[in-house]
Design a protein around this motif. Structure first.
Motif, PDB file in Angstrom:
ATOM      1  N   VAL A 121      42.722  40.682  55.087  1.00 55.20           N
ATOM      2  CA  VAL A 121      43.178  40.414  53.720  1.00 55.20           C
ATOM      3  C   VAL A 121      43.509  38.941  53.521  1.00 55.20           C
ATOM      4  O   VAL A 121      43.162  38.343  52.490  1.00 55.20           O
ATOM      5  CB  VAL A 121      44.391  41.299  53.364  1.00 55.20           C
ATOM      6  N   ASP A 122      44.165  38.317  54.502  1.00 53.04           N
ATOM      7  CA  ASP A 122      44.516  36.901  54.363  1.00 53.04           C
ATOM      8  C   ASP A 122      43.274  36.028  54.206  1.00 53.04           C
ATOM      9  O   ASP A 122      43.244  35.107  53.381  1.00 53.04           O
ATOM     10  CB  ASP A 122      45.337  36.433  55.567  1.00 53.04           C
ATOM     11  N   ARG A 123      42.261  36.320  54.993  1.00 52.02           N
ATOM     12  CA  ARG A 123      41.023  35.544  54.918  1.00 52.02           C
ATOM     13  C   ARG A 123      40.331  35.767  53.579  1.00 52.02           C
ATOM     14  O   ARG A 123      39.821  34.834  52.959  1.00 52.02           O
ATOM     15  CB  ARG A 123      40.097  35.928  56.076  1.00 52.02           C
ATOM     16  N   GLN A 124      40.327  37.015  53.144  1.00 53.86           N
ATOM     17  CA  GLN A 124      39.709  37.343  51.858  1.00 53.86           C
ATOM     18  C   GLN A 124      40.457  36.672  50.707  1.00 53.86           C
ATOM     19  O   GLN A 124      39.836  36.094  49.802  1.00 53.86           O
ATOM     20  CB  GLN A 124      39.655  38.867  51.707  1.00 53.86           C
ATOM     21  N   LEU A 125      41.785  36.727  50.757  1.00 52.27           N
ATOM     22  CA  LEU A 125      42.563  36.083  49.701  1.00 52.27           C
ATOM     23  C   LEU A 125      42.383  34.570  49.714  1.00 52.27           C
ATOM     24  O   LEU A 125      42.475  33.920  48.669  1.00 52.27           O
ATOM     25  CB  LEU A 125      44.045  36.432  49.851  1.00 52.27           C
ATOM     26  N   SER A 126      42.137  34.004  50.900  1.00 51.71           N
ATOM     27  CA  SER A 126      41.956  32.558  50.970  1.00 51.71           C
ATOM     28  C   SER A 126      40.715  32.121  50.204  1.00 51.71           C
ATOM     29  O   SER A 126      40.643  30.988  49.713  1.00 51.71           O
ATOM     30  CB  SER A 126      41.893  32.093  52.428  1.00 51.71           C
ATOM     31  N   LYS A 183      41.618  26.436  43.763  1.00 50.80           N
ATOM     32  CA  LYS A 183      41.957  25.061  44.170  1.00 50.80           C
ATOM     33  C   LYS A 183      40.868  24.089  43.754  1.00 50.80           C
ATOM     34  O   LYS A 183      41.137  22.943  43.368  1.00 50.80           O
ATOM     35  CB  LYS A 183      42.166  25.013  45.685  1.00 50.80           C
ATOM     36  N   LYS A 184      39.603  24.537  43.816  1.00 51.30           N
ATOM     37  CA  LYS A 184      38.479  23.713  43.385  1.00 51.30           C
ATOM     38  C   LYS A 184      38.541  23.411  41.889  1.00 51.30           C
ATOM     39  O   LYS A 184      37.899  22.482  41.400  1.00 51.30           O
ATOM     40  CB  LYS A 184      37.157  24.419  43.707  1.00 51.30           C
ATOM     41  N   LEU A 185      39.323  24.217  41.166  1.00 53.46           N
ATOM     42  CA  LEU A 185      39.508  24.014  39.724  1.00 53.46           C
ATOM     43  C   LEU A 185      40.743  23.172  39.430  1.00 53.46           C
ATOM     44  O   LEU A 185      41.112  22.975  38.275  1.00 53.46           O
ATOM     45  CB  LEU A 185      39.625  25.369  39.021  1.00 53.46           C
ATOM     46  N   GLY A 186      41.399  22.707  40.497  1.00 47.88           N
ATOM     47  CA  GLY A 186      42.596  21.897  40.327  1.00 47.88           C
ATOM     48  C   GLY A 186      43.862  22.708  40.144  1.00 47.88           C
ATOM     49  O   GLY A 186      44.865  22.195  39.640  1.00 47.88           O
ATOM     50  N   SER A 218      51.826  36.452  46.570  1.00 43.75           N
ATOM     51  CA  SER A 218      53.168  36.997  46.389  1.00 43.75           C
ATOM     52  C   SER A 218      53.144  38.443  46.865  1.00 43.75           C
ATOM     53  O   SER A 218      52.437  39.283  46.299  1.00 43.75           O
ATOM     54  CB  SER A 218      53.573  36.945  44.913  1.00 43.75           C
ATOM     55  N   GLY A 219      53.902  38.727  47.927  1.00 41.88           N
ATOM     56  CA  GLY A 219      53.852  40.061  48.496  1.00 41.88           C
ATOM     57  C   GLY A 219      52.467  40.318  49.045  1.00 41.88           C
ATOM     58  O   GLY A 219      51.795  39.422  49.547  1.00 41.88           O
ATOM     59  N   ARG A 220      52.022  41.565  48.912  1.00 35.33           N
ATOM     60  CA  ARG A 220      50.716  41.917  49.464  1.00 35.33           C
ATOM     61  C   ARG A 220      49.611  41.925  48.422  1.00 35.33           C
ATOM     62  O   ARG A 220      48.450  41.778  48.753  1.00 35.33           O
ATOM     63  CB  ARG A 220      50.803  43.305  50.120  1.00 35.33           C
ATOM     64  N   ASN A 221      49.990  42.062  47.144  1.00 34.09           N
ATOM     65  CA  ASN A 221      48.924  42.360  46.192  1.00 34.09           C
ATOM     66  C   ASN A 221      48.916  41.530  44.910  1.00 34.09           C
ATOM     67  O   ASN A 221      48.230  41.882  43.964  1.00 34.09           O
ATOM     68  CB  ASN A 221      48.955  43.849  45.827  1.00 34.09           C
ATOM     69  N   ASP A 222      49.641  40.423  44.855  1.00 35.54           N
ATOM     70  CA  ASP A 222      49.595  39.563  43.678  1.00 35.54           C
ATOM     71  C   ASP A 222      49.284  38.128  44.086  1.00 35.54           C
ATOM     72  O   ASP A 222      49.644  37.683  45.176  1.00 35.54           O
ATOM     73  CB  ASP A 222      50.937  39.567  42.929  1.00 35.54           C
ATOM     74  N   ILE A 223      48.628  37.380  43.188  1.00 34.58           N
ATOM     75  CA  ILE A 223      48.445  35.940  43.342  1.00 34.58           C
ATOM     76  C   ILE A 223      49.029  35.280  42.101  1.00 34.58           C
ATOM     77  O   ILE A 223      48.736  35.699  40.964  1.00 34.58           O
ATOM     78  CB  ILE A 223      46.965  35.550  43.509  1.00 34.58           C
ATOM     79  N   LEU A 224      49.862  34.270  42.317  1.00 34.39           N
ATOM     80  CA  LEU A 224      50.636  33.671  41.234  1.00 34.39           C
ATOM     81  C   LEU A 224      50.351  32.190  41.078  1.00 34.39           C
ATOM     82  O   LEU A 224      49.989  31.491  42.033  1.00 34.39           O
ATOM     83  CB  LEU A 224      52.140  33.836  41.493  1.00 34.39           C
ATOM     84  N   ILE A 225      50.571  31.723  39.849  1.00 36.45           N
ATOM     85  CA  ILE A 225      50.637  30.296  39.540  1.00 36.45           C
ATOM     86  C   ILE A 225      51.963  30.065  38.837  1.00 36.45           C
ATOM     87  O   ILE A 225      52.230  30.679  37.788  1.00 36.45           O
ATOM     88  CB  ILE A 225      49.492  29.852  38.612  1.00 36.45           C
ATOM     89  N   GLN A 266      30.820  30.472  40.232  1.00 43.78           N
ATOM     90  CA  GLN A 266      30.236  29.422  41.073  1.00 43.78           C
ATOM     91  C   GLN A 266      31.229  28.978  42.147  1.00 43.78           C
ATOM     92  O   GLN A 266      30.882  28.842  43.326  1.00 43.78           O
ATOM     93  CB  GLN A 266      29.840  28.233  40.195  1.00 43.78           C
ATOM     94  N   LYS A 267      32.500  28.770  41.742  1.00 42.76           N
ATOM     95  CA  LYS A 267      33.515  28.315  42.689  1.00 42.76           C
ATOM     96  C   LYS A 267      33.844  29.398  43.718  1.00 42.76           C
ATOM     97  O   LYS A 267      34.135  29.109  44.883  1.00 42.76           O
ATOM     98  CB  LYS A 267      34.782  27.887  41.952  1.00 42.76           C
ATOM     99  N   LEU A 268      33.782  30.658  43.304  1.00 37.47           N
ATOM    100  CA  LEU A 268      34.033  31.756  44.237  1.00 37.47           C
ATOM    101  C   LEU A 268      32.938  31.828  45.303  1.00 37.47           C
ATOM    102  O   LEU A 268      33.224  32.041  46.484  1.00 37.47           O
ATOM    103  CB  LEU A 268      34.125  33.082  43.483  1.00 37.47           C
ATOM    104  N   LEU A 269      31.695  31.664  44.892  1.00 35.49           N
ATOM    105  CA  LEU A 269      30.590  31.679  45.854  1.00 35.49           C
ATOM    106  C   LEU A 269      30.717  30.511  46.832  1.00 35.49           C
ATOM    107  O   LEU A 269      30.544  30.680  48.048  1.00 35.49           O
ATOM    108  CB  LEU A 269      29.253  31.626  45.125  1.00 35.49           C
ATOM    109  N   GLU A 270      31.050  29.324  46.317  1.00 36.29           N
ATOM    110  CA  GLU A 270      31.238  28.158  47.190  1.00 36.29           C
ATOM    111  C   GLU A 270      32.354  28.412  48.203  1.00 36.29           C
ATOM    112  O   GLU A 270      32.201  28.142  49.404  1.00 36.29           O
ATOM    113  CB  GLU A 270      31.578  26.921  46.349  1.00 36.29           C
TER     114      GLU A 270
END
Length: 332
Positions: A99-104, A111-114, A120-127, A199-203
């Motif tokens: 999961v950590d590798r996948q989330l990375s 990050k490529k978008l600035g 956050s926890g196991r199942n959320d990503i925050l800004i 595009q950024k996800l594939l990269e």
């Protein structure tokens, strides 16, 4: 060890077919392969495997406005999808599930978008404390997937019109509205499009795994098998589940999720029951139903029966202990 990357985008926005494709890819993923599948649903409320669709969204309003109520294979809570949202799925075998590798991959893509984002926890990503991605997980034998949402430019008004999130759940997260918890990526990267994010996800996918991805097309898949799976995901029985003429309902919120028991009792025994939950561990709730069928409607008898449960998954064992402790405190 992953030696092959595959990348595929869905060509349609019908949720039943997209979930069917996801299950197809899950069951056809190679032993040393990781697949990244990107897909979009139009005007859809997707509920977790064990949720009660009638309590999670305004079904009539959704259907009147040509929307789709949908049930997925994974656990967790209800989410709203429109074409301002991009869904991703990582599909791998259990030995390669990370999961950590996948989330990375997601973190590197934004990050490529600035944008600086964090888990956050196991199942959320925050800004900045606002959620733009919720994640859920599923295993079937040796096959696993991890999927989630990426809110690019979701219509927040529609999100709050269709979802019926309980006040208890919102209070447990320290906020007082659905919209207060979430944010679109366009708030941090104005002008961002779905195509640019893809595009950024594939990269990022190729960079994180250090391999070049093979691009799959719809015609590479078995259309007949996907059609059969589509019929299943679109069926009334799967989406809405069975209705139960119950007499008793018990409900409680735990740190890991909400649980609701609906029980039909005859001659002092639990003749039948439904168990609903937004817990991420989707396999526990059907087990509870199996354990309690025909058991006396008595908290001591219920707790004794549930105490027989055993699992290699220590998290599920602890969840069952929490449920037993709760049942021991209620008046039946």
């Amino acid at each position: 060890m992953i030696k092959k990357l595959s990348y595929i985008e869905s060509e349609n926005t019908v949720p039943y077919q997209n979930l069917a494709m996801e299950e197809y890819l899950l069951l056809h993923c190679g032993k040393e392969e990781c697949i990244l599948y990107l897909w979009q649903n139009r005007n859809t409320v997707v509920i977790g495997r064990n949720q009660n669709v009638w309590k999670e969204c305004l079904v009539s309003k959704l259907e009147e406005e040509n929307g789709y109520p949908v049930r997925r294979l994974s656990g967790g809570g209800a989410v709203y999808h429109d074409l301002g949202n991009l869904n991703f799925t990582f599909l791998v075998r259990k030995d390669n599930y990370d999961v950590d590798r996948q989330l990375s991959v997601i973190l590197e893509a934004v990050k490529k978008l600035g944008i600086h984002a964090e888990k956050s926890g196991r199942n959320d990503i925050l800004i900045d404390g606002h959620k733009f991605s919720g994640n859920a997980f599923y295993e079937q034998g040796d096959c696993c997937y991890h999927h989630g949402t990426l809110m690019v430019n979701v219509d927040m008004g529609e999100l709050s019109r269709y979802l019926t999130v309980s006040k208890e759940k919102l209070q447990s997260k320290g906020v007082d509205s659905v919209r207060a918890r979430v944010a679109n990526l366009t708030e941090y990267a104005p002008g961002l499009t779905i195509d640019k994010l893809k595009q950024k996800l594939l990269e990022a996918f190729e960079e994180v795994y250090g391999l070049e991805a093979e691009i799959l097309k719809m015609e590479d898949l078995d259309a007949g098998e996907i059609e059969e799976r589509t019929k299943h995901f679109a069926s009334w029985d799967w989406v809405f589940g069975r209705k139960l003429d119950f007499q008793y309902e018990l409900s409680n919120r735990f740190p890991w999720g909400q649980v609701t028991f609906q029980m039909k009792v005859k001659n002092g025994r639990i003749e039948d029951m439904n168990v609903y939950s937004d817990a991420m561990k989707q396999d526990l709730m059907p087990e509870i139903r199996n354990y309690l069928k025909n058991v006396r409607y008595d908290k001591k008898a219920i707790c004794t029966e549930l105490s027989l449960y055993w699992s290699e998954d220590k998290e599920m064992e602890q969840m069952m202990k929490d449920i037993i402790e709760w049942i021991g405190t209620v008046d039946l």
